[in-house]
Design an enzyme around this catalytic site. Structure first.
Site, PDB file in Angstrom:
ATOM      1  N   GLU A 117      -5.355  -8.726   1.327  1.00  0.00           N
ATOM      2  CA  GLU A 117      -5.971  -8.400   2.616  1.00  0.00           C
ATOM      3  C   GLU A 117      -7.464  -8.196   2.450  1.00  0.00           C
ATOM      4  O   GLU A 117      -7.880  -7.523   1.518  1.00  0.00           O
ATOM      5  CB  GLU A 117      -5.391  -7.118   3.232  1.00  0.00           C
TER       6      GLU A 117
ATOM      7  N   GLU B 190       0.797  -1.226   0.000  1.00  0.00           N
ATOM      8  CA  GLU B 190       0.000   0.000   0.000  1.00  0.00           C
ATOM      9  C   GLU B 190       0.836   1.286   0.000  1.00  0.00           C
ATOM     10  O   GLU B 190       0.818   2.071   0.955  1.00  0.00           O
ATOM     11  CB  GLU B 190      -0.963   0.000   1.194  1.00  0.00           C
TER      12      GLU B 190
HETATM   13  O1  LIG Z   1      -6.569  -1.421   8.946  1.00  0.00           O
HETATM   14  C1  LIG Z   1      -6.437  -2.793   8.769  1.00  0.00           C
HETATM   15  C2  LIG Z   1      -5.245  -3.099   7.864  1.00  0.00           C
HETATM   16  C3  LIG Z   1      -3.889  -2.775   8.500  1.00  0.00           C
HETATM   17  O2  LIG Z   1      -3.765  -3.396   9.760  1.00  0.00           O
HETATM   18  C4  LIG Z   1      -2.799  -3.264   7.534  1.00  0.00           C
HETATM   19  O3  LIG Z   1      -1.500  -3.155   8.084  1.00  0.00           O
HETATM   20  C5  LIG Z   1      -2.831  -2.451   6.245  1.00  0.00           C
HETATM   21  O4  LIG Z   1      -2.182  -3.136   5.189  1.00  0.00           O
HETATM   22  C6  LIG Z   1      -4.242  -2.088   5.870  1.00  0.00           C
HETATM   23  N1  LIG Z   1      -4.623  -1.417   4.797  1.00  0.00           N
HETATM   24  C7  LIG Z   1      -5.955  -1.220   4.895  1.00  0.00           C
HETATM   25  C8  LIG Z   1      -6.785  -0.514   3.888  1.00  0.00           C
HETATM   26  N2  LIG Z   1      -6.170   0.671   3.490  1.00  0.00           N
HETATM   27  C9  LIG Z   1      -6.318   1.861   4.180  1.00  0.00           C
HETATM   28  C10 LIG Z   1      -7.046   2.871   3.604  1.00  0.00           C
HETATM   29  C11 LIG Z   1      -7.181   4.076   4.269  1.00  0.00           C
HETATM   30  C12 LIG Z   1      -6.551   4.277   5.469  1.00  0.00           C
HETATM   31  C13 LIG Z   1      -5.818   3.247   6.036  1.00  0.00           C
HETATM   32  C14 LIG Z   1      -5.714   2.028   5.397  1.00  0.00           C
HETATM   33  C15 LIG Z   1      -6.411  -1.800   6.028  1.00  0.00           C
HETATM   34  N3  LIG Z   1      -5.330  -2.348   6.608  1.00  0.00           N
END
Ligand SMILES: OC[C@@H]1[C@@H](O)[C@H](O)[C@@H](O)c2nc(CNc3ccccc3)cn21
Length: 446
Positions: free
Chosen positions: A351, A167
């Site tokens: 994920e 990401e």
């Molecule tokens: O928030 C849950 C997970 C996080 O623990 C992971 O480390 C990470 O890869 C992850 N990415 C997202 C989705 N992307 C996102 C979009 C906006 C703000 C924060 C995360 C969710 N998550």
């Protein structure tokens, strides 16, 4: 009569984690100080004053966790490598003991018949690199490629499934626009350069992999379908900006050779002109795309909300503990959109999961019906994408364990397995048992 879903026999079923969120032992065995270790210890940055000093203690309990993975019937495990364990100062001096942890982890996974899927960079890296300019420094791309090259050689024969970045959008948005992640100070004008160097680093790492790696290498992005709150032109324009900003900023250059035109509108005078040769590099072909999907957003025009000038319109629907709308069809939307707009490369859901206010364990059980329903409905959506011809090769539930949820600390629980802090006691939730049945039946129980 609806036919029961049936996923392909070679579909890869896994669960995912990341280093800083689960390992603990941040300074063990010669590891350097990481950006997240330093940031989490800065007062006021993390909810409840939480930090990753212990987390799930996975650095020490990895063998127990691999046994848990076997009990869940996992075929693969997506984890990330902590750069600061390998190169404590970011580059130069290698720390053999830090590397050794990942050699042991990969060997234990392979011995358990579980495919190790390593992400090179899941947001944590040596604090020294932030001090040298971070991803905004043009040399960061080479720092990353050199780190990646070292790992390709060191783990050769043990790890065959690699992802460069997790990401990059979050690294830039949270780290450089919001300041909610390290480096922790909003630096608007640096954000486009950080994004560009992340893409350059990804491509240079892929080139290093072609020279000295074996197996498959890919990129992992977060995607979130955007919908306009109304047909009004201003809301439609906000939709275009919001979609370009989150979903196209990184995929357009790697697959189409240039940034969305909306980026210049969003960043204005701070949008740079990049060298043409960079775009040739950034298009370096790779083997798969990982998609992290959680939710969708409905947006409206909001001129005061810089830089994208959009605002979320909360929907009358179920939301998770992160206040993210539960929208399973959005997973199919993401998968089919990538196939239609960008590529027929193999895709993985790297994920997908949800945080809910799970109850404590009672008699060895944790009842999490909302997570069971979330997984069921999203796996049905994944199967619908497969049925429409998407080359979906696997699915990784987020997350194997309850863990450190970044700025939210430990209060948001995403795990298939409950972790009770500070004992670290693991208790598989009902969703873990459900997921095992899904894997065993290749989806027939959905
Ligand atoms: O928030 C849950 C997970 C996080 O623990 C992971 O480390 C990470 O890869 C992850 N990415 C997202 C989705 N992307 C996102 C979009 C906006 C703000 C924060 C995360 C969710 N998550």
């Amino acid at each position: 009569m609806t036919t029961k879903p049936s996923f392909p026999a070679d579909f890869l079923w896994g669960a995912a984690t990341s280093a800083y969120q689960i390992e603990g032992s941040p300074l063990a065995d010669g590891a350097g100080v990481s950006n997240w270790h330093r940031f989490a210890h800065r007062p006021g940055t993390i909810a409840h004053g939480d930090h990753g000093d212990t987390a799930c203690d996975h650095y020490r309990r990895y063998e127990e966790d691999i046994q848990l993975m076997r009990e869940l019937g996992l075929q693969a495990y997506r984890f990330s490598i902590a750069w600061h364990r390998i190169f404590p100062e970011g580059r130069g001096r290698l720390n053999p003991k830090g590397l050794d942890f990942y050699l042991r982890l990969a060997d234990a996974l392979n011995n358990a018949g579980i495919v190790p899927c390593a992400t090179l960079h899941h947001w944590d890296w040596p604090a020294a690199l932030d001090d040298q300019g971070g991803w905004a420094h043009r040399d960061s791309a080479q720092w990353f490629a050199d780190y990646a090259h070292t790992l390709f050689r060191a783990l050769d024969g043990r790890v065959k499934h690699w992802a460069t970045l997790n990401e990059p959008w979050v690294i830039v948005h949270a780290g450089y626009i919001e300041g909610a992640h390290p480096p922790g100070v909003p630096a608007f004008a640096k954000a486009p350069h950080a994004a560009h160097n992340l893409l350059r680093g990804h491509a240079l790492a892929v080139q290093a992999f072609r020279a000295d790696g074996a197996g498959q290498i890919g990129l992992v992005v977060n995607l979130e379908p955007k919908f306009a709150a109304s047909a009004k032109p201003e809301d439609q324009a906000a939709l275009a900006r919001s979609h370009a900003y989150m979903n196209r900023w990184f995929l357009d250059p790697v697959f189409l050779g240039g940034y969305p035109e909306e980026m210049a509108d969003i960043f204005g005078a701070d949008w740079p002109r990049f060298p043409e040769e960079d775009f040739k590099l950034i298009r370096e072909p790779f083997d798969f795309l990982g998609i992290n999907y959680y939710s969708r957003t409905v947006v409206r025009d909001e001129p005061a909300n810089l830089p994208v000038r959009d605002a979320r319109v909360r929907q009358r629907a179920e939301h998770t503990a992160m206040d993210w709308e539960v929208f399973p069809e959005g997973l199919k939307t993401c998968l089919t959109w990538v196939k239609q707009r960008y590529t027929t490369l193999p895709l993985y859901v790297t994920e997908n999961g949800a945080a809910f206010a799970d109850p404590p364990a009672v008699a060895g059980r944790v009842a999490d019906p909302r997570r069971v329903a979330y997984l069921r409905d999203h796996l049905r959506a994944a199967h619908a994408a497969l049925a429409e011809g998407v080359d979906l090769k696997g699915y990784f539930a987020w997350s194997l364990l309850d863990n450190f949820e970044w700025a939210h600390g430990y209060g948001k629980r995403f795990g298939l397995v409950r972790v009770d802090y500070p004992t670290g006691t693991r208790t598989p939730k009902d969703s873990a048992r459900f997921y095992r049945r899904v894997i065993e039946s290749r989806g027939a129980v959905l």
